[in-house]
Design a protein around this motif. Structure first.
Motif, mmCIF file in Angstrom:
data_model
loop_
_atom_site.group_PDB
_atom_site.id
_atom_site.type_symbol
_atom_site.label_atom_id
_atom_site.label_comp_id
_atom_site.label_asym_id
_atom_site.label_seq_id
_atom_site.Cartn_x
_atom_site.Cartn_y
_atom_site.Cartn_z
ATOM 1 N N VAL A 105 0.834 -1.207 0.000
ATOM 2 C CA VAL A 105 0.000 0.000 0.000
ATOM 3 C C VAL A 105 0.866 1.253 0.000
ATOM 4 O O VAL A 105 0.614 2.199 -0.767
ATOM 5 N N PHE A 106 1.904 1.284 0.835
ATOM 6 C CA PHE A 106 2.756 2.469 0.897
ATOM 7 C C PHE A 106 3.436 2.716 -0.439
ATOM 8 O O PHE A 106 3.440 3.830 -0.959
ATOM 9 N N SER A 107 4.017 1.675 -1.008
ATOM 10 C CA SER A 107 4.730 1.827 -2.264
ATOM 11 C C SER A 107 3.795 2.236 -3.398
ATOM 12 O O SER A 107 4.133 3.099 -4.217
ATOM 13 N N ALA A 108 2.622 1.625 -3.451
ATOM 14 C CA ALA A 108 1.658 1.969 -4.498
ATOM 15 C C ALA A 108 1.202 3.420 -4.358
ATOM 16 O O ALA A 108 1.147 4.163 -5.341
ATOM 17 N N ALA A 109 0.877 3.827 -3.139
ATOM 18 C CA ALA A 109 0.415 5.200 -2.916
ATOM 19 C C ALA A 109 1.506 6.209 -3.255
ATOM 20 O O ALA A 109 1.242 7.219 -3.926
ATOM 21 N N GLU A 110 2.725 5.938 -2.817
ATOM 22 C CA GLU A 110 3.813 6.865 -3.104
ATOM 23 C C GLU A 110 4.078 6.964 -4.599
ATOM 24 O O GLU A 110 4.279 8.056 -5.138
ATOM 25 N N CYS A 111 4.046 5.849 -5.288
ATOM 26 C CA CYS A 111 4.294 5.838 -6.727
ATOM 27 C C CYS A 111 3.204 6.586 -7.484
ATOM 28 O O CYS A 111 3.492 7.396 -8.370
ATOM 29 N N VAL A 112 1.947 6.342 -7.131
ATOM 30 C CA VAL A 112 0.841 7.007 -7.818
ATOM 31 C C VAL A 112 0.883 8.520 -7.573
ATOM 32 O O VAL A 112 0.718 9.310 -8.503
ATOM 33 N N VAL A 113 1.124 8.915 -6.331
ATOM 34 C CA VAL A 113 1.191 10.347 -6.015
ATOM 35 C C VAL A 113 2.373 10.990 -6.735
ATOM 36 O O VAL A 113 2.263 12.084 -7.292
ATOM 37 N N GLU A 114 3.502 10.299 -6.760
ATOM 38 C CA GLU A 114 4.690 10.836 -7.431
ATOM 39 C C GLU A 114 4.446 11.017 -8.927
ATOM 40 O O GLU A 114 4.831 12.030 -9.505
ATOM 41 N N LYS A 115 3.803 10.052 -9.540
ATOM 42 C CA LYS A 115 3.517 10.167 -10.982
ATOM 43 C C LYS A 115 2.486 11.253 -11.254
ATOM 44 O O LYS A 115 2.577 11.971 -12.241
ATOM 45 N N ALA A 116 1.475 11.390 -10.385
ATOM 46 C CA ALA A 116 0.447 12.414 -10.574
ATOM 47 C C ALA A 116 1.023 13.818 -10.404
ATOM 48 O O ALA A 116 0.663 14.732 -11.150
ATOM 49 N N ARG A 117 1.907 13.982 -9.434
ATOM 50 C CA ARG A 117 2.499 15.297 -9.174
ATOM 51 C C ARG A 117 3.711 15.581 -10.039
ATOM 52 O O ARG A 117 4.136 16.722 -10.152
ATOM 53 N N ALA A 118 4.305 14.538 -10.588
ATOM 54 C CA ALA A 118 5.534 14.650 -11.389
ATOM 55 C C ALA A 118 6.661 15.294 -10.585
ATOM 56 O O ALA A 118 7.456 16.070 -11.090
ATOM 57 N N LYS A 119 6.704 14.957 -9.309
ATOM 58 C CA LYS A 119 7.758 15.442 -8.413
ATOM 59 C C LYS A 119 8.162 14.318 -7.479
ATOM 60 O O LYS A 119 7.351 13.469 -7.136
ATOM 61 N N HIS A 120 9.412 14.354 -7.042
ATOM 62 C CA HIS A 120 9.919 13.380 -6.078
ATOM 63 C C HIS A 120 10.346 14.155 -4.836
ATOM 64 O O HIS A 120 11.462 14.656 -4.758
ATOM 65 N N ASP A 121 9.412 14.306 -3.889
ATOM 66 C CA ASP A 121 9.720 15.063 -2.685
ATOM 67 C C ASP A 121 9.009 14.463 -1.473
ATOM 68 O O ASP A 121 8.354 13.429 -1.561
ATOM 69 N N ILE A 122 9.129 15.140 -0.346
ATOM 70 C CA ILE A 122 8.622 14.641 0.923
ATOM 71 C C ILE A 122 7.090 14.611 0.953
ATOM 72 O O ILE A 122 6.496 13.837 1.713
ATOM 73 N N THR A 123 6.424 15.412 0.134
ATOM 74 C CA THR A 123 4.961 15.422 0.092
ATOM 75 C C THR A 123 4.419 14.058 -0.325
ATOM 76 O O THR A 123 3.388 13.611 0.194
ATOM 77 N N ASN A 124 5.096 13.393 -1.235
ATOM 78 C CA ASN A 124 4.683 12.050 -1.655
ATOM 79 C C ASN A 124 4.732 11.085 -0.473
ATOM 80 O O ASN A 124 3.852 10.238 -0.310
ATOM 81 N N THR A 125 5.750 11.225 0.339
ATOM 82 C CA THR A 125 5.909 10.361 1.506
ATOM 83 C C THR A 125 4.799 10.605 2.515
ATOM 84 O O THR A 125 4.255 9.656 3.095
#
Length: 167
Positions: A105-125
């Motif tokens: 669940v954590f990995s899926a959520a982080e990946c989906v949020v990262e792809k939607a935002r097109a950013k790799h930052d602490i907000t995804n976490t």
């Protein structure tokens, strides 16, 4: 006449200390394909779920081995061994399921949020931690889900800061 042996050479000392620069290497086709596969959210989530399950399995075995029977004095060595083995099995299976779900669940959520935002930052976490904590504690009702969301998001941020992934 003065000799020229003592004169400094044309290169400065700073240049002599630098390691030689290597030319840039372009990634191979296999490396690009491997990176594309790893960037797939389904693959990343599945691998995280499997790894989480493995971690939970070993943690359950360890914690199950520490359980002492209530009537330890009345049990023979064979009975204690059987009891401990059963406890290790129960704990391992339960922990493996919990950690597998958590990782997935954590990995899926982080990946989906990262792809939607097109950013790799602490907000995804933070978002992934909130989704994971809320999902795991949802059986306890909305209040428990909110507390799980806040707690797991905070825990996730602390781990990210400790691991120093997002600088």
């Amino acid at each position: 006449m003065a000799s020229t042996d003592a004169e400094p050479t044309s290169s400065s000392p700073k240049e002599a200390e630098r390691p030689p620069m290597e030319p840039l290497r372009m990634p191979t086709v296999e490396e690009i394909r491997g990176q594309d596969i790893w960037n797939n959210c389904v693959v990343r989530s599945a691998v995280s779920g499997i790894m989480g399950g493995g971690l939970g399995l070993f943690m359950g075995m360890f914690l199950g081995a520490l359980d002492n029977p209530l009537m330890q004095e009345e049990m023979s060595a064979k009975q204690q061994f059987i009891y401990t083995a059963k406890q290790m099995g129960r704990r391992s299976w339960g922990s493996a399921k919990t950690f597998a779900v958590m990782g997935l669940v954590f990995s899926a959520a982080e990946c989906v949020v990262e792809k939607a935002r097109a950013k790799h930052d602490i907000t995804n976490t933070v978002a992934a931690g909130c989704v994971t904590g809320g999902a795991i504690s949802a059986k306890g009702g909305p209040k428990a889900a909110c507390m799980g969301c806040a707690g797991f998001a905070t825990f996730s941020v602390l781990i990210e800061k400790f691991m120093d992934r997002h600088t």
